[in-house]
Design a protein around this motif. Structure first.
Motif, PDB file in Angstrom:
ATOM      1  N   VAL A  79      28.912  27.449  23.908  1.00  0.00           N
ATOM      2  CA  VAL A  79      28.547  26.238  24.644  1.00  0.00           C
ATOM      3  C   VAL A  79      27.823  25.293  23.698  1.00  0.00           C
ATOM      4  CG1 VAL A  79      28.332  27.309  26.927  1.00  0.00           C
ATOM      5  CG2 VAL A  79      26.353  27.235  25.406  1.00  0.00           C
ATOM      6  N   GLU A  80      27.960  23.990  23.969  1.00  0.00           N
ATOM      7  CA  GLU A  80      27.209  22.997  23.216  1.00  0.00           C
ATOM      8  C   GLU A  80      26.040  22.562  24.081  1.00  0.00           C
ATOM      9  OE1 GLU A  80      28.642  19.501  20.321  1.00  0.00           O
ATOM     10  OE2 GLU A  80      28.754  18.934  22.422  1.00  0.00           O
ATOM     11  N   SER A  81      24.864  22.442  23.486  1.00  0.00           N
ATOM     12  CA  SER A  81      23.726  21.985  24.275  1.00  0.00           C
ATOM     13  C   SER A  81      22.958  20.927  23.495  1.00  0.00           C
ATOM     14  CB  SER A  81      22.808  23.158  24.633  1.00  0.00           C
ATOM     15  OG  SER A  81      22.377  23.801  23.462  1.00  0.00           O
ATOM     16  N   THR A  82      22.181  20.141  24.230  1.00  0.00           N
ATOM     17  CA  THR A  82      21.339  19.140  23.602  1.00  0.00           C
ATOM     18  C   THR A  82      19.960  19.736  23.382  1.00  0.00           C
ATOM     19  OG1 THR A  82      22.514  17.355  24.709  1.00  0.00           O
ATOM     20  CG2 THR A  82      20.309  16.855  23.880  1.00  0.00           C
ATOM     21  N   VAL A  83      19.442  19.611  22.160  1.00  0.00           N
ATOM     22  CA  VAL A  83      18.075  20.050  21.905  1.00  0.00           C
ATOM     23  C   VAL A  83      17.243  18.803  21.633  1.00  0.00           C
ATOM     24  CG1 VAL A  83      18.868  22.259  21.025  1.00  0.00           C
ATOM     25  CG2 VAL A  83      18.363  20.419  19.423  1.00  0.00           C
ATOM     26  N   ALA A  84      15.989  18.847  22.055  1.00  0.00           N
ATOM     27  CA  ALA A  84      15.170  17.634  22.008  1.00  0.00           C
ATOM     28  C   ALA A  84      13.738  17.939  21.596  1.00  0.00           C
ATOM     29  CB  ALA A  84      15.168  16.969  23.384  1.00  0.00           C
ATOM     30  N   ILE A  85      13.178  17.026  20.813  1.00  0.00           N
ATOM     31  CA  ILE A  85      11.748  17.039  20.507  1.00  0.00           C
ATOM     32  C   ILE A  85      11.215  15.650  20.836  1.00  0.00           C
ATOM     33  CG2 ILE A  85      10.038  17.069  18.623  1.00  0.00           C
ATOM     34  CD1 ILE A  85      11.546  19.323  17.320  1.00  0.00           C
ATOM     35  N   SER A  86      10.066  15.612  21.504  1.00  0.00           N
ATOM     36  CA  SER A  86       9.443  14.337  21.824  1.00  0.00           C
ATOM     37  C   SER A  86       9.043  13.615  20.542  1.00  0.00           C
ATOM     38  CB  SER A  86       8.210  14.598  22.684  1.00  0.00           C
ATOM     39  OG  SER A  86       7.415  13.443  22.737  1.00  0.00           O
ATOM     40  N   ALA A  87       9.378  12.327  20.470  1.00  0.00           N
ATOM     41  CA  ALA A  87       9.073  11.539  19.271  1.00  0.00           C
ATOM     42  C   ALA A  87       7.572  11.514  18.986  1.00  0.00           C
ATOM     43  CB  ALA A  87       9.606  10.114  19.443  1.00  0.00           C
ATOM     44  N   SER A  88       6.763  11.743  20.016  1.00  0.00           N
ATOM     45  CA  SER A  88       5.315  11.686  19.801  1.00  0.00           C
ATOM     46  C   SER A  88       4.787  12.906  19.056  1.00  0.00           C
ATOM     47  CB  SER A  88       4.589  11.542  21.142  1.00  0.00           C
ATOM     48  OG  SER A  88       4.933  12.601  21.997  1.00  0.00           O
ATOM     49  N   HIS A  89       5.623  13.946  18.885  1.00  0.00           N
ATOM     50  CA  HIS A  89       5.146  15.156  18.219  1.00  0.00           C
ATOM     51  C   HIS A  89       5.776  15.381  16.850  1.00  0.00           C
ATOM     52  CE1 HIS A  89       2.894  15.937  21.709  1.00  0.00           C
ATOM     53  NE2 HIS A  89       3.902  16.276  22.462  1.00  0.00           N
ATOM     54  N   LEU A  90       6.433  14.350  16.313  1.00  0.00           N
ATOM     55  CA  LEU A  90       7.048  14.470  14.990  1.00  0.00           C
ATOM     56  C   LEU A  90       6.931  13.093  14.342  1.00  0.00           C
ATOM     57  CD1 LEU A  90       8.402  16.944  13.717  1.00  0.00           C
ATOM     58  CD2 LEU A  90      10.589  16.125  14.549  1.00  0.00           C
ATOM     59  N   ALA A  91       6.135  13.005  13.278  1.00  0.00           N
ATOM     60  CA  ALA A  91       5.825  11.686  12.723  1.00  0.00           C
ATOM     61  C   ALA A  91       6.474  11.495  11.355  1.00  0.00           C
ATOM     62  CB  ALA A  91       4.307  11.521  12.600  1.00  0.00           C
ATOM     63  N   ALA A  92       6.765  10.247  11.028  1.00  0.00           N
ATOM     64  CA  ALA A  92       7.330   9.909   9.720  1.00  0.00           C
ATOM     65  C   ALA A  92       6.415  10.429   8.623  1.00  0.00           C
ATOM     66  CB  ALA A  92       7.501   8.393   9.604  1.00  0.00           C
ATOM     67  N   GLY A  93       7.024  11.011   7.598  1.00  0.00           N
ATOM     68  CA  GLY A  93       6.252  11.475   6.454  1.00  0.00           C
ATOM     69  C   GLY A  93       5.742  12.899   6.554  1.00  0.00           C
ATOM     70  N   GLU A  94       5.760  13.486   7.750  1.00  0.00           N
ATOM     71  CA  GLU A  94       5.266  14.867   7.881  1.00  0.00           C
ATOM     72  C   GLU A  94       6.189  15.840   7.144  1.00  0.00           C
ATOM     73  OE1 GLU A  94       2.706  15.305  11.968  1.00  0.00           O
ATOM     74  OE2 GLU A  94       4.877  15.360  12.192  1.00  0.00           O
ATOM     75  N   ARG A  95       5.569  16.883   6.593  1.00  0.00           N
ATOM     76  CA  ARG A  95       6.319  17.915   5.874  1.00  0.00           C
ATOM     77  C   ARG A  95       6.553  19.084   6.829  1.00  0.00           C
ATOM     78  NH1 ARG A  95       6.342  17.235   0.412  1.00  0.00           N
ATOM     79  NH2 ARG A  95       6.356  19.474  -0.013  1.00  0.00           N
ATOM     80  N   ILE A  96       7.833  19.346   7.112  1.00  0.00           N
ATOM     81  CA  ILE A  96       8.224  20.221   8.222  1.00  0.00           C
ATOM     82  C   ILE A  96       8.845  21.515   7.707  1.00  0.00           C
ATOM     83  CG2 ILE A  96       9.689  20.406  10.273  1.00  0.00           C
ATOM     84  CD1 ILE A  96       7.488  18.257  10.488  1.00  0.00           C
ATOM     85  N   LEU A  97       8.425  22.631   8.317  1.00  0.00           N
ATOM     86  CA  LEU A  97       9.052  23.935   8.088  1.00  0.00           C
ATOM     87  C   LEU A  97       9.743  24.370   9.376  1.00  0.00           C
ATOM     88  CD1 LEU A  97       9.472  26.628   6.495  1.00  0.00           C
ATOM     89  CD2 LEU A  97       7.254  27.372   7.424  1.00  0.00           C
ATOM     90  N   ILE A  98      11.037  24.675   9.290  1.00  0.00           N
ATOM     91  CA  ILE A  98      11.765  25.267  10.421  1.00  0.00           C
ATOM     92  C   ILE A  98      11.641  26.786  10.331  1.00  0.00           C
ATOM     93  CG2 ILE A  98      14.084  25.736  11.356  1.00  0.00           C
ATOM     94  CD1 ILE A  98      14.891  22.889  10.523  1.00  0.00           C
ATOM     95  N   VAL A  99      11.323  27.442  11.450  1.00  0.00           N
ATOM     96  CA  VAL A  99      11.366  28.909  11.523  1.00  0.00           C
ATOM     97  C   VAL A  99      12.269  29.285  12.692  1.00  0.00           C
ATOM     98  CG1 VAL A  99      10.044  31.009  12.042  1.00  0.00           C
ATOM     99  CG2 VAL A  99       9.102  29.295  10.472  1.00  0.00           C
ATOM    100  N   ASP A 100      13.210  30.203  12.456  1.00  0.00           N
ATOM    101  CA  ASP A 100      14.058  30.654  13.560  1.00  0.00           C
ATOM    102  C   ASP A 100      14.337  32.142  13.425  1.00  0.00           C
ATOM    103  OD1 ASP A 100      15.345  30.326  15.970  1.00  0.00           O
ATOM    104  OD2 ASP A 100      16.973  29.100  15.203  1.00  0.00           O
ATOM    105  N   ASP A 101      14.774  32.757  14.533  1.00  0.00           N
ATOM    106  CA  ASP A 101      14.966  34.209  14.528  1.00  0.00           C
ATOM    107  C   ASP A 101      16.229  34.621  13.776  1.00  0.00           C
ATOM    108  OD1 ASP A 101      16.476  33.062  16.617  1.00  0.00           O
ATOM    109  OD2 ASP A 101      16.364  34.857  17.871  1.00  0.00           O
ATOM    110  N   PHE A 102      17.337  33.893  13.987  1.00  0.00           N
ATOM    111  CA  PHE A 102      18.609  34.262  13.377  1.00  0.00           C
ATOM    112  C   PHE A 102      19.223  33.081  12.636  1.00  0.00           C
ATOM    113  CE2 PHE A 102      18.871  38.047  16.086  1.00  0.00           C
ATOM    114  CZ  PHE A 102      19.553  38.927  15.254  1.00  0.00           C
ATOM    115  N   LEU A 103      19.950  33.385  11.565  1.00  0.00           N
ATOM    116  CA  LEU A 103      20.820  32.397  10.922  1.00  0.00           C
ATOM    117  C   LEU A 103      22.221  32.988  10.892  1.00  0.00           C
ATOM    118  CD1 LEU A 103      21.383  29.784   9.313  1.00  0.00           C
ATOM    119  CD2 LEU A 103      20.725  31.024   7.238  1.00  0.00           C
TER     120      LEU A 103
END
Lengths: 190, 190
Positions: free
Chosen positions: B103-127
């Protein structure tokens, strides 16, 4: 719990007389240090209960429940809302109605992760009408396990959840109890 | 990461040549002590990257991502798969296709919780195919933030996810890399 109340006052926002938005620190963005303090507080309140396992409901309950389980040094099990491909075991299920979303869903825990006689603590982010906790309690009963407490991060005390749970004999510990959201103001119990 | 590999050998079960079931300690029942070790290991590997925020995708990524964020002392944000009632902000979204669930789904993050210039690490259970991480990476780009690393608990190295992410220039660190699930056996890379 004062740190939590302060966080709610400073970063919560009242969307209506029924809905408090805590996306800034609990159920979208998460404050890990606050979650650790919450876990320590639940562990302190329930340590006398010799908990074997913490259970919660995906998704927003996972962070506070994980930190509680870490502090108590017991496993966490989170109930799934949909049957997923790799959940092929015998499932213990309950129907849970969400007044917020106005949908009924099936929540499930694999029978292999909940054993007869285990002493279970439920941890969840919100208590409103109590439907989620009652569903989890029904699953605990099906397993022959024993529900010895319910830990709630934010209780909307103007809704009937606490009464429904206490009428069934369950001990409910809430870290913040909201008396009212009227006038876009958060008023706490006491 | 040896503790993780041992846990996979002892408590994982191979359902098919594509599917490893880790419901006993990662994505249904959760081992909090193992999650803490995983968080410490990701923090060690990415500490040089001056991470501002950890992001993940509900549901199974939350436990390892929370422990990583706790260890790095930064906030966690988990992307939501459905628009929920109290997510009323501007949303950054991506479409994510799940090969497992088809299935295809939409994933969303509120723009107020992710700001320009921030250095982001993704962590997930499976790849596996990398679709979830690519979707989160697209959201990071929309925010004008910078994706500086991807931490994966279990990589199915026989699927094309790592290559897809590395082709886009991302650094991928996986704590267990599975070469094959053939013959109902878990074989690790190296």
């Amino acid at each position: 719990m004062e740190q939590l109340k302060r966080k709610i006052r400073e970063h919560g926002s009242v969307l209506s007389e029924q809905v408090l938005k805590v996306d800034a620190f609990l159920n979208h963005q998460v404050d890990p240090q606050l979650m650790r303090q919450i876990g320590q507080e639940f562990a302190r309140r329930f340590r006398d209960q010799e908990i074997d396992k913490v259970i919660t409901l995906e998704t927003s309950g996972i962070a506070p429940a994980l930190m509680t389980a870490l502090e108590l040094d017991v496993p966490l099990v989170f109930a799934r809302k949909h049957r997923s491909l790799t959940l092929t075991d015998d499932l213990l299920t309950a129907r849970v109605y969400s007044f917020t979303k106005q949908v009924e869903s099936t929540v499930a825990i694999s029978a292999s992760h909940l054993a007869a006689g285990e002493r279970i603590l439920i941890v969840d982010d919100f208590l409103a009408n109590g439907q989620a906790a009652l569903g989890l309690a029904a699953i605990v009963r099906q397993a022959g396990a024993r529900l010895v407490g319910i830990g709630i991060v934010i209780e909307k005390s103007f809704q009937p959840g606490r009464r429904a749970l206490e009428e069934q004999g369950y001990r409910v510990e809430s870290l913040a109890r909201i008396a009212s959201l009227a006038g876009s103001q958060v008023s706490f119990v006491e």
